[in-house]
Design an enzyme around this catalytic site. Structure first.
Site, mmCIF file in Angstrom:
data_model
loop_
_atom_site.group_PDB
_atom_site.id
_atom_site.type_symbol
_atom_site.label_atom_id
_atom_site.label_comp_id
_atom_site.label_asym_id
_atom_site.label_seq_id
_atom_site.Cartn_x
_atom_site.Cartn_y
_atom_site.Cartn_z
ATOM 1 C CG HIS A 72 -2.049 0.940 1.121
ATOM 2 N ND1 HIS A 72 -1.926 2.287 1.398
ATOM 3 C CD2 HIS A 72 -3.321 0.748 0.716
ATOM 4 C CE1 HIS A 72 -3.093 2.864 1.174
ATOM 5 N NE2 HIS A 72 -3.951 1.959 0.761
ATOM 6 C CG ASP A 122 -8.964 -4.513 -2.225
ATOM 7 O OD1 ASP A 122 -10.109 -4.521 -1.746
ATOM 8 O OD2 ASP A 122 -8.499 -3.564 -2.861
HETATM 9 N N1 CMC Z 1 4.156 -7.530 -4.838
HETATM 10 C C1 CMC Z 1 5.497 -7.495 -5.018
HETATM 11 N N2 CMC Z 1 6.268 -6.387 -4.878
HETATM 12 C C2 CMC Z 1 5.626 -5.263 -4.538
HETATM 13 C C3 CMC Z 1 4.234 -5.215 -4.315
HETATM 14 C C4 CMC Z 1 3.503 -6.405 -4.482
HETATM 15 N N3 CMC Z 1 2.179 -6.418 -4.290
HETATM 16 N N4 CMC Z 1 3.868 -3.959 -3.995
HETATM 17 C C5 CMC Z 1 4.998 -3.228 -4.000
HETATM 18 N N5 CMC Z 1 6.056 -4.022 -4.326
HETATM 19 C C6 CMC Z 1 7.469 -3.617 -4.367
HETATM 20 C C7 CMC Z 1 7.778 -2.791 -5.600
HETATM 21 O O1 CMC Z 1 8.184 -3.610 -6.685
HETATM 22 C C8 CMC Z 1 8.882 -1.902 -5.084
HETATM 23 O O2 CMC Z 1 10.066 -2.663 -5.043
HETATM 24 P P1 CMC Z 1 11.503 -1.949 -5.308
HETATM 25 O O3 CMC Z 1 11.675 -0.970 -4.187
HETATM 26 O O4 CMC Z 1 12.478 -3.061 -5.286
HETATM 27 O O5 CMC Z 1 11.387 -1.297 -6.647
HETATM 28 C C9 CMC Z 1 8.479 -1.616 -3.643
HETATM 29 O O6 CMC Z 1 7.687 -2.744 -3.255
HETATM 30 C C10 CMC Z 1 7.663 -0.345 -3.466
HETATM 31 O O7 CMC Z 1 6.553 -0.419 -4.355
HETATM 32 P P2 CMC Z 1 5.918 0.816 -5.124
HETATM 33 O O8 CMC Z 1 5.380 0.356 -6.436
HETATM 34 O O9 CMC Z 1 6.885 1.953 -5.139
HETATM 35 O O10 CMC Z 1 4.739 1.170 -4.148
HETATM 36 P P3 CMC Z 1 3.527 2.095 -4.458
HETATM 37 O O11 CMC Z 1 3.221 2.810 -3.215
HETATM 38 O O12 CMC Z 1 3.769 2.935 -5.664
HETATM 39 O O13 CMC Z 1 2.344 1.070 -4.826
HETATM 40 C C11 CMC Z 1 0.520 -0.418 -4.614
HETATM 41 C C12 CMC Z 1 1.357 0.683 -3.937
HETATM 42 C C13 CMC Z 1 -0.697 -0.719 -3.743
HETATM 43 C C14 CMC Z 1 0.012 0.084 -5.975
HETATM 44 C C15 CMC Z 1 1.412 -1.685 -4.787
HETATM 45 O O14 CMC Z 1 1.842 -2.148 -3.520
HETATM 46 C C16 CMC Z 1 0.675 -2.801 -5.535
HETATM 47 O O15 CMC Z 1 0.683 -2.810 -6.772
HETATM 48 N N6 CMC Z 1 0.025 -3.760 -4.797
HETATM 49 C C17 CMC Z 1 -0.752 -4.799 -5.424
HETATM 50 C C18 CMC Z 1 -2.127 -4.277 -5.815
HETATM 51 C C19 CMC Z 1 -3.039 -4.079 -4.627
HETATM 52 O O16 CMC Z 1 -3.163 -4.941 -3.765
HETATM 53 N N7 CMC Z 1 -3.742 -2.933 -4.598
HETATM 54 C C20 CMC Z 1 -4.741 -2.627 -3.548
HETATM 55 C C21 CMC Z 1 -4.339 -1.471 -2.699
HETATM 56 S S1 CMC Z 1 -5.342 -1.365 -1.205
HETATM 57 C C22 CMC Z 1 -6.943 -1.059 -1.717
HETATM 58 C C23 CMC Z 1 -7.141 0.311 -2.245
HETATM 59 O O17 CMC Z 1 -6.798 1.283 -1.571
HETATM 60 O O18 CMC Z 1 -7.664 0.418 -3.340
#
Ligand code: CMC
Length: 431
Positions: free
Chosen positions: A308, A365
């Site tokens: 998140h 989720d």
């Molecule tokens: N699986 C594997 N690696 C992950 C994941 C994941 N679900 N989420 C983040 N990472 C890694 C990402 O690759 C990055 O690694 P590195 O630092 O080596 O490059 C690090 O963690 C930080 O990730 P980020 O993409 O910079 O984080 P963000 O804040 O931009 O993204 C997120 C947040 C929710 C979009 C992401 O965690 C994600 O895609 N999660 C899966 C989808 C999901 O479950 N979404 C629902 C969110 S909660 C409900 C809502 O509010 O809608």
């Protein structure tokens, strides 16, 4: 009033700007940089708004490090345990919990706005039977705008409240029709002898030839899920509703923009994606393969329902849902192998250094889809049901934005990295 400031110095010109720092009730203080461009001729650069507070708000507070979520000051676990979805909607919109008279009036008003114009039903026929429900929802929510020309003056507080009531009241009706249309079932009018959640179940699942009795386990479960989804500070969809609304657009169109944003699997679409992922994993023995894929930088697969932007701790909503899911399956005497796979996946991921070091925890989720699935709700309807609940937060935030004295159109700037100025060349002279 600021009693602290930050000085930004341009090392090249030596020019300085003193920026006031404001403290909120809780959370990180904010640096007011509104004079930055005027004084130093610069913008800030913050892709994904990771360090940008785009508004002031008194609705929801969340502390991602501590795993805290408050609506109007009330902790989410207390609301989840003691409140009802409509009461939480009232709280988000009005700022205070209602007394009994106010709650009765609110429940009644929402019932009174539950119908949709009969012509709206025809919009559904334009969609293919297998259209994704979120595509239909974005369309029909925007279409509601076409029925209320004389009561959507965004500068009239009475119109705003009427709109809020209409949005909350009509969402169950709009969402249920998507399911009915896709299933070849006739649309069902709301039945005002039933409360909000039971009415939604009735419009979704009643059979024209049979009396409808809602599954008693489903009603509290949906009440809980809707409360947990009702608002979540400045999420991508909420920010979209605010941005669209800031252009003085029609509120139903702004909510439709929120629906479109919520559809993405990085946001609300994750509840559907989690079930797809758990289905693909199939058996606990395959989990390691998927964990390896999630860690592989050359593979764009991510563990759905994990991570998140704000929570760097267990999402407090996920904690509540996890327990609720467990209780629900037990009370229904359901042996759902997918729940076992989910729990094992969570266990393995939370012991893995990749997830620990990045503070990736299960989010809301991760378990919500399992509850919906246990209630026999089709997977493609999960995100529309999230939208149904989040609409109350969207509209509360939209109302708050419009009553803010500093309200103005949202208009971010950019760092231009394109071509330099060049002259047009007629097509015949191009290489
Ligand atoms: N699986 C594997 N690696 C992950 C994941 C994941 N679900 N989420 C983040 N990472 C890694 C990402 O690759 C990055 O690694 P590195 O630092 O080596 O490059 C690090 O963690 C930080 O990730 P980020 O993409 O910079 O984080 P963000 O804040 O931009 O993204 C997120 C947040 C929710 C979009 C992401 O965690 C994600 O895609 N999660 C899966 C989808 C999901 O479950 N979404 C629902 C969110 S909660 C409900 C809502 O509010 O809608």
């Amino acid at each position: 009033m600021a009693n602290r400031s930050v000085i930004i110095t341009d090392q090249t010109t030596g020019k300085q700007l003193e920026c006031p720092v404001y403290e909120g009730q809780y959370g990180a203080p904010v640096i007011d940089i509104k004079n930055l461009y005027k004084e130093l001729g610069m913008f800030t650069f913050d892709i994904g708004y990771a360090s940008t507070a785009a508004c002031r708000s008194a609705i929801t507070y969340l502390d991602g490090e501590e795993g805290v979520l408050l609506h109007r000051g009330y902790p989410i676990d207390q609301l989840a345990e003691k409140s009802s979805f409509l009461e939480v909607s009232y709280l988000l919109i009005h700022g205070e919990l209602p007394n009994q008279t106010q709650l009765d009036e609110w429940n009644h008003a929402i019932k009174m706005h539950g119908m949709t114009h009969e012509h709206l039903s025809r919009f559904y026929q334009g969609y293919r039977y297998d259209a994704h429900p979120m595509s239909v929802l974005a369309g029909v929510v925007a279409a509601v705008a076409s029925f209320y020309h004389s009561s959507t003056d965004i500068y009239n507080p009475e119109h705003r409240m009427l709109t809020a009531r209409r949005v909350i009241a009509k969402m169950p009706n709009l969402v249920s029709k998507i399911y009915r249309y896709g299933s070849g079932l006739p649309f069902v009018y709301p039945d005002n002898s039933r409360d909000y959640i039971e009415n939604f179940m009735y419009m979704m699942f009643s059979w024209p030839t049979e009396p409808y009795v809602a599954n008693p386990v489903a009603l509290p479960a949906l009440n809980l899920l809707f409360i947990l989804h009702a608002d979540h500070e400045q999420s991508a969809s909420t920010s979209t509703v605010r941005l669209a609304g800031s252009a003085e657009s029609n509120p139903f169109a702004a909510v439709s923009a929120g629906v479109a944003t919520l559809w993405g699997k990085a946001h609300g679409g994750a509840n559907e994606a989690v079930i797809d992922m758990l289905t693909e994993i199939g058996d606990a023995k395959n989990i390691h393969k998927f964990i390896a894929r999630a860690k592989d930088k050359d593979d764009n697969f991510r563990l759905m329902g994990f991570g998140h932007r704000v929570y760097k701790n267990y999402d407090p909503r996920a904690k509540i849902i996890r327990q609720a899911c467990h209780d629900l399956l037990e009370s229904m005497n359901l042996n759902q192998p997918m729940f076992e796979v989910a729990m094992e996946l969570e266990r393995i991921a939370l012991e893995d250094d990749y997830f620990i070091s990045r503070k990736l925890y299960p989010n809301v989720d991760f378990y919500s889809g399992l509850i919906y699935q246990a209630l026999n709700i089709p997977t493609s309807m999960f995100t529309p049901m999230f939208a149904l609940a989040r609409a109350s937060g969207w509209i509360a935030q939209w109302m708050e934005m419009l009553s803010d004295g500093d309200f103005r159109i949202g208009r971010p700037r950019q760092l231009y990295i394109g071509a330099q100025r060049r002259d047009y060349v007629p097509v015949a002279q191009r290489g």
